[in-house]
Design a protein around this motif. Sequence first.
Motif, PDB file in Angstrom:
ATOM      1  N   MET A   1       0.829  -1.213   0.000  1.00 45.00           N
ATOM      2  CA  MET A   1       0.000   0.000   0.000  1.00 45.00           C
ATOM      3  C   MET A   1       0.859   1.257   0.000  1.00 45.00           C
ATOM      4  SD  MET A   1      -3.067   0.804   2.669  1.00 45.00           S
ATOM      5  CE  MET A   1      -1.952   0.735   4.072  1.00 45.00           C
ATOM      6  N   ARG A   2       1.906   1.240   0.840  1.00 47.71           N
ATOM      7  CA  ARG A   2       2.796   2.404   0.872  1.00 47.71           C
ATOM      8  C   ARG A   2       3.573   2.536  -0.432  1.00 47.71           C
ATOM      9  NH1 ARG A   2       3.573   0.492   6.296  1.00 47.71           N
ATOM     10  NH2 ARG A   2       2.756   1.965   7.835  1.00 47.71           N
ATOM     11  N   ILE A   3       3.993   1.414  -0.989  1.00 50.81           N
ATOM     12  CA  ILE A   3       4.755   1.446  -2.241  1.00 50.81           C
ATOM     13  C   ILE A   3       3.909   2.027  -3.371  1.00 50.81           C
ATOM     14  CG2 ILE A   3       5.820  -0.004  -4.022  1.00 50.81           C
ATOM     15  CD1 ILE A   3       6.777  -1.842  -1.777  1.00 50.81           C
ATOM     16  N   VAL A   4       2.650   1.577  -3.439  1.00 54.57           N
ATOM     17  CA  VAL A   4       1.749   2.108  -4.474  1.00 54.57           C
ATOM     18  C   VAL A   4       1.551   3.608  -4.276  1.00 54.57           C
ATOM     19  CG1 VAL A   4      -0.610   2.056  -5.376  1.00 54.57           C
ATOM     20  CG2 VAL A   4       0.573  -0.083  -4.846  1.00 54.57           C
ATOM     21  N   SER A   5       1.353   4.035  -3.033  1.00 58.52           N
ATOM     22  CA  SER A   5       1.144   5.454  -2.747  1.00 58.52           C
ATOM     23  C   SER A   5       2.366   6.286  -3.138  1.00 58.52           C
ATOM     24  CB  SER A   5       0.829   5.660  -1.263  1.00 58.52           C
ATOM     25  OG  SER A   5      -0.351   4.982  -0.903  1.00 58.52           O
ATOM     26  N   MET A   6       3.544   5.787  -2.803  1.00 59.19           N
ATOM     27  CA  MET A   6       4.767   6.496  -3.164  1.00 59.19           C
ATOM     28  C   MET A   6       4.946   6.555  -4.672  1.00 59.19           C
ATOM     29  SD  MET A   6       7.343   5.034  -0.200  1.00 59.19           S
ATOM     30  CE  MET A   6       8.768   5.868  -0.889  1.00 59.19           C
ATOM     31  N   GLY A   7       4.581   5.472  -5.352  1.00 64.65           N
ATOM     32  CA  GLY A   7       4.676   5.461  -6.810  1.00 64.65           C
ATOM     33  C   GLY A   7       3.758   6.486  -7.452  1.00 64.65           C
ATOM     34  N   MET A   8       2.530   6.589  -6.928  1.00 68.13           N
ATOM     35  CA  MET A   8       1.577   7.551  -7.472  1.00 68.13           C
ATOM     36  C   MET A   8       2.028   8.989  -7.175  1.00 68.13           C
ATOM     37  SD  MET A   8      -0.697   5.735  -9.076  1.00 68.13           S
ATOM     38  CE  MET A   8       0.680   4.659  -9.456  1.00 68.13           C
ATOM     39  N   LEU A   9       2.568   9.208  -5.988  1.00 68.26           N
ATOM     40  CA  LEU A   9       3.092  10.535  -5.661  1.00 68.26           C
ATOM     41  C   LEU A   9       4.231  10.916  -6.598  1.00 68.26           C
ATOM     42  CD1 LEU A   9       3.147  10.639  -1.748  1.00 68.26           C
ATOM     43  CD2 LEU A   9       1.934  12.214  -3.265  1.00 68.26           C
ATOM     44  N   PHE A  10       5.121   9.980  -6.858  1.00 70.90           N
ATOM     45  CA  PHE A  10       6.236  10.254  -7.761  1.00 70.90           C
ATOM     46  C   PHE A  10       5.720  10.572  -9.162  1.00 70.90           C
ATOM     47  CE2 PHE A  10       9.512   8.809 -10.792  1.00 70.90           C
ATOM     48  CZ  PHE A  10      10.568   9.629 -10.394  1.00 70.90           C
ATOM     49  N   ALA A  11       4.681   9.863  -9.606  1.00 65.05           N
ATOM     50  CA  ALA A  11       4.098  10.131 -10.926  1.00 65.05           C
ATOM     51  C   ALA A  11       3.523  11.544 -10.998  1.00 65.05           C
ATOM     52  CB  ALA A  11       3.014   9.099 -11.236  1.00 65.05           C
ATOM     53  N   VAL A  12       2.860  11.962  -9.916  1.00 65.92           N
ATOM     54  CA  VAL A  12       2.303  13.317  -9.869  1.00 65.92           C
ATOM     55  C   VAL A  12       3.427  14.351  -9.897  1.00 65.92           C
ATOM     56  CG1 VAL A  12       1.004  14.956  -8.453  1.00 65.92           C
ATOM     57  CG2 VAL A  12       0.204  12.609  -8.670  1.00 65.92           C
ATOM     58  N   TYR A  13       4.485  14.114  -9.105  1.00 64.14           N
ATOM     59  CA  TYR A  13       5.614  15.051  -9.077  1.00 64.14           C
ATOM     60  C   TYR A  13       6.239  15.199 -10.459  1.00 64.14           C
ATOM     61  CZ  TYR A  13       5.565  14.479  -3.962  1.00 64.14           C
ATOM     62  OH  TYR A  13       5.224  14.469  -2.642  1.00 64.14           O
ATOM     63  N   MET A  14       6.484  14.093 -11.133  1.00 63.68           N
ATOM     64  CA  MET A  14       7.119  14.141 -12.451  1.00 63.68           C
ATOM     65  C   MET A  14       6.221  14.852 -13.464  1.00 63.68           C
ATOM     66  SD  MET A  14      10.104  12.982 -12.209  1.00 63.68           S
ATOM     67  CE  MET A  14      10.456  12.914 -13.969  1.00 63.68           C
ATOM     68  N   THR A  15       4.917  14.638 -13.315  1.00 65.13           N
ATOM     69  CA  THR A  15       3.974  15.296 -14.223  1.00 65.13           C
ATOM     70  C   THR A  15       4.054  16.810 -14.098  1.00 65.13           C
ATOM     71  OG1 THR A  15       2.468  13.413 -14.094  1.00 65.13           O
ATOM     72  CG2 THR A  15       1.538  15.484 -14.883  1.00 65.13           C
ATOM     73  N   TYR A  16       4.179  17.296 -12.854  1.00 61.27           N
ATOM     74  CA  TYR A  16       4.271  18.739 -12.643  1.00 61.27           C
ATOM     75  C   TYR A  16       5.482  19.346 -13.342  1.00 61.27           C
ATOM     76  CZ  TYR A  16       0.673  18.597  -8.988  1.00 61.27           C
ATOM     77  OH  TYR A  16      -0.508  18.458  -8.306  1.00 61.27           O
ATOM     78  N   ILE A  17       6.560  18.603 -13.427  1.00 60.47           N
ATOM     79  CA  ILE A  17       7.786  19.125 -14.040  1.00 60.47           C
ATOM     80  C   ILE A  17       7.793  18.904 -15.551  1.00 60.47           C
ATOM     81  CG2 ILE A  17      10.296  19.033 -14.046  1.00 60.47           C
ATOM     82  CD1 ILE A  17       9.038  20.127 -11.469  1.00 60.47           C
ATOM     83  N   VAL A  18       7.487  17.696 -15.976  1.00 55.47           N
ATOM     84  CA  VAL A  18       7.601  17.332 -17.393  1.00 55.47           C
ATOM     85  C   VAL A  18       6.508  17.995 -18.225  1.00 55.47           C
ATOM     86  CG1 VAL A  18       7.563  15.421 -19.039  1.00 55.47           C
ATOM     87  CG2 VAL A  18       8.722  15.153 -16.830  1.00 55.47           C
ATOM     88  N   TYR A  19       5.293  18.080 -17.665  1.00 53.11           N
ATOM     89  CA  TYR A  19       4.161  18.586 -18.441  1.00 53.11           C
ATOM     90  C   TYR A  19       3.628  19.915 -17.907  1.00 53.11           C
ATOM     91  CZ  TYR A  19       4.181  13.997 -20.619  1.00 53.11           C
ATOM     92  OH  TYR A  19       4.547  12.854 -21.305  1.00 53.11           O
ATOM     93  N   ALA A  20       4.490  20.726 -17.358  1.00 49.67           N
ATOM     94  CA  ALA A  20       4.088  22.084 -16.981  1.00 49.67           C
ATOM     95  C   ALA A  20       3.655  22.833 -18.242  1.00 49.67           C
ATOM     96  CB  ALA A  20       5.245  22.805 -16.305  1.00 49.67           C
TER      97      ALA A  20
END
Length: 466
Positions: A1-20
Amino acid sequence: MRIVSMGMLFAVYMTYIVYASPFAATWDEVDFALALDRYDLFAMQPHFPGYPYFIFGGMLIHSFVDNAAQALAIWNGLLMMSATIPIYLLAKTYGKEAYALVVTALVHSLSYVMLMVSQPMSEGSALAVLWWYVWSLERALRSDHIRVQLLPLLLFSVMLGMRLSYIPFAVGILYVWWKRKYRFKQILLYSLAALMFQFVWIVAVAVTEGAGFWQLALSFTTGHFTQWGGTVSTDEAPLWRRVMTLIFYNIIWTGMAKQSLWLLGCFIVFFFMTWKRIVVPPLYRLLLFIYFLWALFAQNIEKPRHILPLVVIMSFFLFVSTLQSLSRLRLTMMLILLFSQTVIGVQAVKSQATQLPATYQLAYDFEQKEERFILFTWEETRVLEYLRVSFPHERVFSFDVFQREKAMFPHAKVYVTNHVVKGFQAQGIDVRPYIRPVRTYQSSILSDPVYGRITVYEWREEEKRE
């Protein structure tokens, strides 16, 4: 559960930078983007009150990122990443510590919030600071240390220096003072400290702009509440319809579900599974109530982005309450929602960053025209000026002014946008005999509900004579 949550958070973070978003596709976005190169409120770079903390952050990123709009969007993303800390700490306070990371990931992955944070608008930065501010209020309720009591005052100043419309959240500070039963002398000292923090950025902007700053402030405030601000005083719709739009369309359908039937269904299921156990502490009930009234009466109902604070706080307590009594089925459904929100949000942000906005499509299409013409627009002219198009265009509101301006181009084709047409119709002008639709430009209505769809008409006087 924590791993999935961390993975989704990382995806959101990368989206903010890559697709600004690299586009300044609306009037306000152009205001902010231009301010990174020349800060001038009288030229609306940006508009009043100047949002200096937001612009300063954008300037820092602009040192490394050439595109001004993209620099502002990245600054939003970075600040929103920092909000992971207060969201996580609040999730530990009000929910089970084991699921705090899941709640944090669920709040971060709210699809519509992701979309708004990725724009060159100040909402994303202000929303991030709002989380820090709310966390500081929690600390102030529990600690007597002076620095802990001063922190909300400082963060409130920073928040208003990014988004003035968040001023109703001052009620949180009053609530803390009331709960702590401060004496008059203490309230006076803390009030002076709060004013000092506000004056840091207000005086700085006033000194930068000169003597006309206060006149500009009065003009902007008056215009917002009486002319163009979309407040209840300028809305012809009945109040009940405005309430329904705010609750069901702006908050639930757009803010929480991002106009996705799948996400809407998930939220409805969670609500009916949890509604008897949903607990919202008094501080947050007060914040939600006051800001709801503010959004209802003093904000533009056509722009759902104004309800972002309501969406994130309501969603936070829905998620916390759902995870209080956990079953395997409930956990599975929460993880499905987390994955769905993240995927839908990433797709929306990517589309926003890679597909031309309707205003850009209009500009590039008319650049290719070889005929002699004049284009009359509403607020689209601000974007056309930003893109430095070579063809003639004019911003027009009054039909009489339009008639005079049009007469200056006797041998040119005349084009008008649908917003100009609607403006003339509101003035009682029957435009149907004059106009012929030419082309419609379409982009995301979610990204820009006002100018995400633009129809251009040719204005033909001869049709009326026939």
